[in-house]
Design an enzyme around this catalytic site. Structure first.
Site, PDB file in Angstrom:
ATOM      1  N   TYR A  56       1.011  -1.272   0.013  1.00 45.18           N
ATOM      2  CA  TYR A  56      -0.149  -0.037   0.001  1.00 45.18           C
ATOM      3  C   TYR A  56       0.424   1.414   0.241  1.00 45.18           C
ATOM      4  CZ  TYR A  56      -3.626   3.146   1.959  1.00 45.18           C
ATOM      5  OH  TYR A  56      -4.736   4.485   1.224  1.00 45.18           O
ATOM      6  N   LYS A  94     -23.731 -29.745  10.622  1.00 47.46           N
ATOM      7  CA  LYS A  94     -23.786 -28.431  10.702  1.00 47.46           C
ATOM      8  C   LYS A  94     -22.645 -28.331   9.622  1.00 47.46           C
ATOM      9  CE  LYS A  94     -22.434 -25.289  14.151  1.00 47.46           C
ATOM     10  NZ  LYS A  94     -22.147 -24.385  13.838  1.00 47.46           N
ATOM     11  N   GLU A 118     -27.874 -22.034   5.338  1.00 47.90           N
ATOM     12  CA  GLU A 118     -26.949 -21.562   5.599  1.00 47.90           C
ATOM     13  C   GLU A 118     -26.200 -21.570   4.351  1.00 47.90           C
ATOM     14  OE1 GLU A 118     -26.073 -21.721   8.571  1.00 47.90           O
ATOM     15  OE2 GLU A 118     -23.100 -22.194   8.335  1.00 47.90           O
TER      16      GLU A 118
HETATM   17  S1  IVH Z   1     -29.328 -24.690  13.033  1.00 48.71           S
HETATM   18  C1  IVH Z   1     -32.341 -22.403  16.154  1.00 48.71           C
HETATM   19  N1  IVH Z   1     -28.636 -26.394  11.973  1.00 48.71           N
HETATM   20  O1  IVH Z   1     -24.541 -22.898  13.436  1.00 48.71           O
HETATM   21  C2  IVH Z   1     -30.865 -23.360  15.745  1.00 48.71           C
HETATM   22  N2  IVH Z   1     -28.037 -23.994  12.358  1.00 48.71           N
HETATM   23  O2  IVH Z   1     -23.728 -22.369  15.309  1.00 48.71           O
HETATM   24  C3  IVH Z   1     -30.386 -22.924  14.785  1.00 48.71           C
HETATM   25  N3  IVH Z   1     -25.668 -23.792  11.344  1.00 48.71           N
HETATM   26  O3  IVH Z   1     -25.872 -19.643  13.082  1.00 48.71           O
HETATM   27  C4  IVH Z   1     -29.392 -22.848  13.704  1.00 48.71           C
HETATM   28  N4  IVH Z   1     -25.411 -25.809  10.247  1.00 48.71           N
HETATM   29  O4  IVH Z   1     -25.664 -20.581  11.182  1.00 48.71           O
HETATM   30  C5  IVH Z   1     -29.316 -25.325  12.300  1.00 48.71           C
HETATM   31  N5  IVH Z   1     -28.343 -27.469  10.399  1.00 48.71           N
HETATM   32  C6  IVH Z   1     -28.481 -26.331  10.942  1.00 48.71           C
HETATM   33  C7  IVH Z   1     -26.653 -26.286  10.492  1.00 48.71           C
HETATM   34  C8  IVH Z   1     -26.875 -24.839  11.755  1.00 48.71           C
HETATM   35  C9  IVH Z   1     -25.027 -24.869  10.103  1.00 48.71           C
HETATM   36  C10 IVH Z   1     -25.138 -23.069  11.792  1.00 48.71           C
HETATM   37  C11 IVH Z   1     -26.183 -21.434  11.678  1.00 48.71           C
HETATM   38  C12 IVH Z   1     -26.018 -21.389  13.088  1.00 48.71           C
HETATM   39  C13 IVH Z   1     -24.515 -21.871  14.067  1.00 48.71           C
HETATM   40  C14 IVH Z   1     -24.868 -22.220  15.181  1.00 48.71           C
END
Ligand code: IVH
Length: 724
Positions: free
Chosen positions: A65, A147, A203
């Site tokens: 930069y 997840k 997601e």
């Molecule tokens: S449920 C109340 N299901 O994980 C429930 N979250 O650590 C809310 N995520 O902010 C989330 N896969 O971005 C749920 N199968 C899944 C998920 C999931 C990824 C993420 C989501 C959430 C974070 C929480």
């Protein structure tokens, strides 16, 4: 702390500078070439500013930069008449981006509690049963699904049309990324046969091969390459120019919902199937499971497929299947009681410990930090890890018992590093066989490395603390960083980096100084304007953002003060109890004068003696109090109104439960009362407003009667909260 780097299986590609500026010697430049180069430099620097200040994702190094800026100046000096109207020499600061508009989530977007072991999963099942009052043998069904390691998105449909898409943000307010979401093929623009209002949550993520191809394209164009698919997905979704998002191969799995005008189904699994029927992608590994054993079997099955799925996952999410149960279970502060994320085990790596630095925190804690030879752990290059405290380095726990079989940690050692979830890397082990002969035991400092004050270790405290208080510059800066952090004042454009810069320049030493910045610098913006990274517009924006936060709810103010042991939850409890700063400070002064008056804090369910002591001790220190008073003259502190409280019959009331409840567990009753704005206390006193007495109630019910306090049986309680 974590330096981003590509995960091992992805192609490593060199980051380009993106400037595309050819280096001809200045004296050899002709006018046309100089004009073209000034144009290119102006664009490159504007872009670098934007990446640094607006996107929080620097694209070029500071050195690069500076090099570009020097070159720009040199060309301008040789051809002064070619200086551009938008010359980077005049525009020191970041062009402040319009940014995304904000969307308030009608229903908060939550995060998840974590489980790391089989036992944690069994405990999740037990705690759900306990809350619902279900016997161990009663049926209780869950869903289990991967997840996804991406970023969450909420899609709002009204009358079957996508009307907006928002990121999670802080859970309450996210960024409006509708135009970008519309470019994602997995996201339907219209729905047939959907409830009138439907918020679909899920997601956004990127496939491994799409990620590799994107990075290859970026590299070929000299653009930024992404560290991993999640960063690529986030960077792509948060593009101000939706046509860029359109070229990025993003995908979307739906896993839940927010507001719905009509229920989707009676169970989680059926609701997901309904979303699938509406046209959303649902993860194919989603399964209904009848108990913890089946959850764990499915977890292992998913783990076995992890490497071949083609996208990143970091665990398995378990959810209570019955939506009626989900409703009853409700939320803790930011996580639901009805779901948990079972994370995959942390990855491990060996590396050399190059140094041990001591950092001084906002409460004066001396925290040792391991400086490591950089090593990739779980797709991220790690070069720092926490060492906790001096006992930990010496190989002892808080009770003097050996950890790591009593092996101490020395500079020069080979150490094993791990990351679990998003947490700061830690050390798991040390290899004595590879310890250099000259390695010496680490001598922990007894004085503050920043201000030289004594750093004693109080009995029962695991850490040494600098006794310098407000005179310690390290503590002061850490306090300021905490003050502006997200859960505290959260001032846009004033993050940790800017606070450090301002403190270093002597512009701010305590929170009140933030609010007098405009009066001290506003008239002649010159000083701020001349700072790297600050232009007149960004300074104006900063002052406006600061003014925006002069009205602050009492709980945020309390939390922002960074008092030891007083976190967000305690701040809320105190704010709700006292209502105003004046009432709270009167109670503090009374408690300082008469230990019996401490009772007023201890009677608040959730406030213990350690918290109350810390609060009173801190707020009665003269210098501290004076600093807070200066701050208060700048603020308009808002009393805290508990959610749903205003017209609830329980608003502001103190309730005591005693005896057995049959229709709901004690935990549930407490949560319901709190959600309606009540405080729940453990013992009856003259400050109690209501006692709910079930069968078997003993002395508490008697005391309530003696004090003439209203008492309800369970039926009366259910009627009061509208649950009968
Ligand atoms: S449920 C109340 N299901 O994980 C429930 N979250 O650590 C809310 N995520 O902010 C989330 N896969 O971005 C749920 N199968 C899944 C998920 C999931 C990824 C993420 C989501 C959430 C974070 C929480």
């Amino acid at each position: 702390m974590l330096d981003a780097a590509p995960k091992a299986p992805y192609h490593l590609v060199q980051t380009g500078t993106g400037d595309g500026v050819a280096e001809t010697k200045i004296e050899n430049l002709d006018e046309a070439a100089a004009r073209a180069e000034l144009k290119a430099l102006s664009a490159a620097l504007a872009r670098a500013n934007d990446a640094y200040h607006t996107q929080d994702a620097p694209e070029i190094s500071d050195a690069e930069y500076d090099r570009l800026k020097r070159r720009n100046t040199a060309i301008e000096q040789r051809f002064p008449h070619l200086k551009r109207a938008d010359s980077p020499t005049d525009q020191v600061g970041a062009p402040v981006a319009e940014g995304f508009s904000k969307v308030a989530h009608e229903k908060r977007m939550l995060s998840l509690g974590n489980a790391f072991s089989d036992e944690d999963v069994a405990e999740f099942d037990r705690s759900v049963r306990k809350y619902l009052g279900l016997a161990p043998e009663a049926p209780l069904t869950f869903t289990a699904e991967p997840k996804i390691d991406g970023l969450s998105l909420s899609l709002r449909y009204e009358a079957g049309r996508l009307i907006h898409a928002a990121t999670r943000g802080d859970g309450s307010v996210g960024e409006n990324v509708t135009a970008n979401a519309r470019t994602i093929a997995d996201i339907p623009q219209t729905l047939t046969d959907a409830p009138d209002v439907l918020e679909v949550r899920g997601e956004v993520y990127m496939h491994h091969d799409d990620f590799a191809a994107l990075n290859a394209r970026q590299a070929a164009a000299g653009d930024k390459v992404f560290a991993n698919p999640r960063n690529a997905a986030a960077g792509s979704l948060r593009q101000l120019d939706a046509s860029i998002t359109e070229g990025r191969p993003l995908r979307f799995f739906a896993y839940g919902w927010g507001v719905v005008s009509a229920p989707l189904a009676e169970t989680q699994k059926d609701a997901l199937d309904r979303l699938a029927a509406l046209g959303f992608s649902i993860n194919p590994l989603t399964m209904r499971c009848t108990g913890p054993e089946m959850l764990l079997d499915h977890y292992r099955a998913i783990e076995a497929q992890r490497a071949t799925l083609g996208y990143d996952i970091d665990g398995v999410v378990y959810k209570v299947d019955s939506l009626a149960y989900q409703d009853r279970l409700g939320l803790r502060s930011t996580t639901p009681r009805w779901a948990i994320a079972h994370k995959f085990p942390a990855e491990l790596a060996w590396t050399r410990l190059e140094a041990i630095d001591i950092q001084v925190g906002r409460t004066g804690a001396l925290s040792p930090v391991a400086r490591l030879a950089p090593v990739t752990v779980g797709g991220v290059v790690v070069s720092n890890a926490t060492l906790h405290n001096e006992d930990y380095i010496a190989g002892r726990d808080a009770n003097g018992l050996p950890i790591r079989d009593g092996k101490d940690i020395r500079v020069g050692d080979w150490v094993q590093v791990y990351r679990a979830g998003d947490v700061i890397p830690k050390l798991a082990d040390v290899d004595l066989a590879r310890r250099p002969a000259e390695a010496q035991p680490f001598v922990f400092p007894q004085t503050c490395p920043r201000c030289g004050s004594d750093a004693p270790r109080e009995p029962g405290d695991a850490v040494r603390r600098c006794s310098g208080g407000l005179i310690c510059p390290a503590q002061a800066v850490e306090k300021l960083k905490h003050f502006v952090s997200r859960a505290a004042f959260d001032i846009e454009g004033l993050g940790a980096k800017q606070v450090e810069q301002f403190a270093e320049d002597g512009w701010i030493a305590e929170p009140a100084d933030i609010f007098t910045l405009r009066s001290r610098f506003g008239a002649g913006l010159q000083q701020l304007k001349n700072r790297d990274g600050w232009g007149e517009k960004s300074a104006d924006n900063l002052f406006a953002a600061i003014d925006d936060k002069r009205r602050i709810p009492l709980d945020r103010l309390l939390f922002s003060l960074g008092i030891r042991h007083i976190g967000e939850a305690a701040s809320k409890l105190l704010a709700r109890h006292f209502g105003s700063w004046e009432a709270l400070s009167l109670a503090v002064d009374a408690a300082a004068a008469d230990p019996d008056a401490m009772e007023v804090f201890l009677s608040i369910d959730g406030i213990g003696a350690v918290m109350a002591d810390a609060l009173v001790t801190t707020l009665t220190q003269e210098a501290e109090r004076a600093s807070i008073d200066r701050l208060l003259t700048q603020l308009d502190v808002q009393p805290v109104v508990a959610s749903q409280a205003a017209d609830s019959p329980l608003a502001g009331k103190t309730v005591v439960f005693t005896g057995n409840l049959e229709k709901m567990t004690r935990a549930e009753a407490k949560a319901r009362a709190e959600a309606l704005g009540a405080k729940v206390a453990g013992s009856v006193s003259k400050r109690t407003d209501l006692v709910v007495a079930g069968p078997g109630a003993g002395s508490k019910a008697a005391k309530a009667e003696a004090l003439g306090i209203d008492t309800l049986d369970e039926e009366g309680w259910l009627a009061l909260i509208g649950a009968s």
